[in-house]
Design a protein around this motif. Structure first.
Motif, PDB file in Angstrom:
ATOM      1  N   GLY A 215       0.811  -1.216   0.000  1.00 45.20           N
ATOM      2  CA  GLY A 215       0.000   0.000   0.000  1.00 45.20           C
ATOM      3  C   GLY A 215       0.839   1.258   0.000  1.00 45.20           C
ATOM      4  N   ILE A 216       1.831   1.316   0.863  1.00 44.54           N
ATOM      5  CA  ILE A 216       2.692   2.495   0.925  1.00 44.54           C
ATOM      6  C   ILE A 216       3.525   2.623  -0.353  1.00 44.54           C
ATOM      7  CG2 ILE A 216       4.664   3.533   2.128  1.00 44.54           C
ATOM      8  CD1 ILE A 216       3.364   2.461   4.749  1.00 44.54           C
TER       9      ILE A 216
ATOM     10  N   LYS B 145      -0.287   6.443  -6.589  1.00 42.37           N
ATOM     11  CA  LYS B 145      -1.618   5.813  -6.617  1.00 42.37           C
ATOM     12  C   LYS B 145      -2.402   6.181  -5.363  1.00 42.37           C
ATOM     13  CE  LYS B 145      -0.540   3.710 -10.389  1.00 42.37           C
ATOM     14  NZ  LYS B 145      -1.045   4.195 -11.648  1.00 42.37           N
ATOM     15  N   LYS B 146      -3.718   6.233  -5.508  1.00 43.83           N
ATOM     16  CA  LYS B 146      -4.601   6.449  -4.353  1.00 43.83           C
ATOM     17  C   LYS B 146      -4.930   5.072  -3.792  1.00 43.83           C
ATOM     18  CE  LYS B 146      -6.613  10.514  -6.408  1.00 43.83           C
ATOM     19  NZ  LYS B 146      -7.785  11.012  -7.122  1.00 43.83           N
ATOM     20  N   VAL B 147      -4.605   4.871  -2.515  1.00 49.23           N
ATOM     21  CA  VAL B 147      -4.693   3.542  -1.912  1.00 49.23           C
ATOM     22  C   VAL B 147      -5.509   3.583  -0.621  1.00 49.23           C
ATOM     23  CG1 VAL B 147      -3.363   1.611  -0.972  1.00 49.23           C
ATOM     24  CG2 VAL B 147      -2.425   2.951  -2.863  1.00 49.23           C
ATOM     25  N   LEU B 148      -6.372   2.593  -0.475  1.00 42.73           N
ATOM     26  CA  LEU B 148      -7.118   2.370   0.763  1.00 42.73           C
ATOM     27  C   LEU B 148      -6.760   0.990   1.284  1.00 42.73           C
ATOM     28  CD1 LEU B 148      -9.401   3.124   2.824  1.00 42.73           C
ATOM     29  CD2 LEU B 148     -10.960   1.903   1.278  1.00 42.73           C
ATOM     30  N   LEU B 149      -6.346   0.920   2.546  1.00 43.03           N
ATOM     31  CA  LEU B 149      -6.127  -0.355   3.210  1.00 43.03           C
ATOM     32  C   LEU B 149      -7.315  -0.624   4.116  1.00 43.03           C
ATOM     33  CD1 LEU B 149      -2.377  -0.070   4.313  1.00 43.03           C
ATOM     34  CD2 LEU B 149      -3.307  -0.888   2.159  1.00 43.03           C
TER      35      LEU B 149
ATOM     36  N   ILE C  92      -1.535   7.063   2.443  1.00 41.98           N
ATOM     37  CA  ILE C  92      -2.589   6.073   2.258  1.00 41.98           C
ATOM     38  C   ILE C  92      -3.762   6.408   3.162  1.00 41.98           C
ATOM     39  CG2 ILE C  92      -1.068   4.184   1.578  1.00 41.98           C
ATOM     40  CD1 ILE C  92      -1.305   3.194   4.528  1.00 41.98           C
ATOM     41  N   ASP C  93      -4.914   5.861   2.829  1.00 37.66           N
ATOM     42  CA  ASP C  93      -6.076   5.889   3.712  1.00 37.66           C
ATOM     43  C   ASP C  93      -6.236   4.484   4.265  1.00 37.66           C
ATOM     44  OD1 ASP C  93      -6.456   8.482   2.865  1.00 37.66           O
ATOM     45  OD2 ASP C  93      -8.232   8.048   1.653  1.00 37.66           O
TER      46      ASP C  93
END
Length: 145
Positions: free
Chosen positions: A24-25, A32-36, A87-88
């Protein structure tokens, strides 16, 4: 188009959380826009991202899924924490174990998480789900996405 990746294995200690955090990181650093999404009652993802007491959180994946089960309105940003690494993430805690047992009586229980992710996936390039070491109902939800 958002890619949703569930990191799942029925055995614990195989690197699911580490994979989610690092991937993710890394994706966030690549722009990139990332949601975990933490789908593990142990709260390891939350701890890895700096949450000292996941069990003390008021808003987690449990409350979000509970609203979906009860057909309540959800603010798409509700429960999402912004992290300094770009990240979110949506945390979870021990309450997730209780939710799993209550899903037994819910219609379309294997699609509850998908219903939520459908609402927010247009905001992200990647959604990574850290699954619990189990083949229970929460993990089965990952297969329906």
């Amino acid at each position: 188009m958002c890619k949703i990746i569930a990191v799942a294995n029925q055995k614990g200690g195989v690197g699911k959380t580490t994979t989610c955090v690092n991937l993710g990181i890394g994706l966030a650093r690549a722009g990139k826009k990332v949601l975990l999404v933490e789908a593990d009652a142990q709260g390891s993802l939350s701890v890895s991202l700096g949450i000292q007491e996941p069990d003390a959180l008021d808003m987690t994946l449990v409350q979000i899924l509970g609203k979906i089960i009860n057909e309540e309105e959800i603010d798409p940003a509700e429960g999402i924490i912004k992290h300094k690494e770009g990240i979110d993430f949506i945390p979870a805690n021990i309450e997730l174990a209780g939710l799993e047992t209550s899903l037994v009586n819910v219609m379309s229980r294997e699609q509850i998480l998908r219903l939520y992710l459908e609402e927010i996936k247009n905001r992200y390039d990647y959604i990574l789900i850290d699954c619990m070491p189990s083949l229970g109902m929460i993990t089965i939800n990952q297969n329906e996405i």
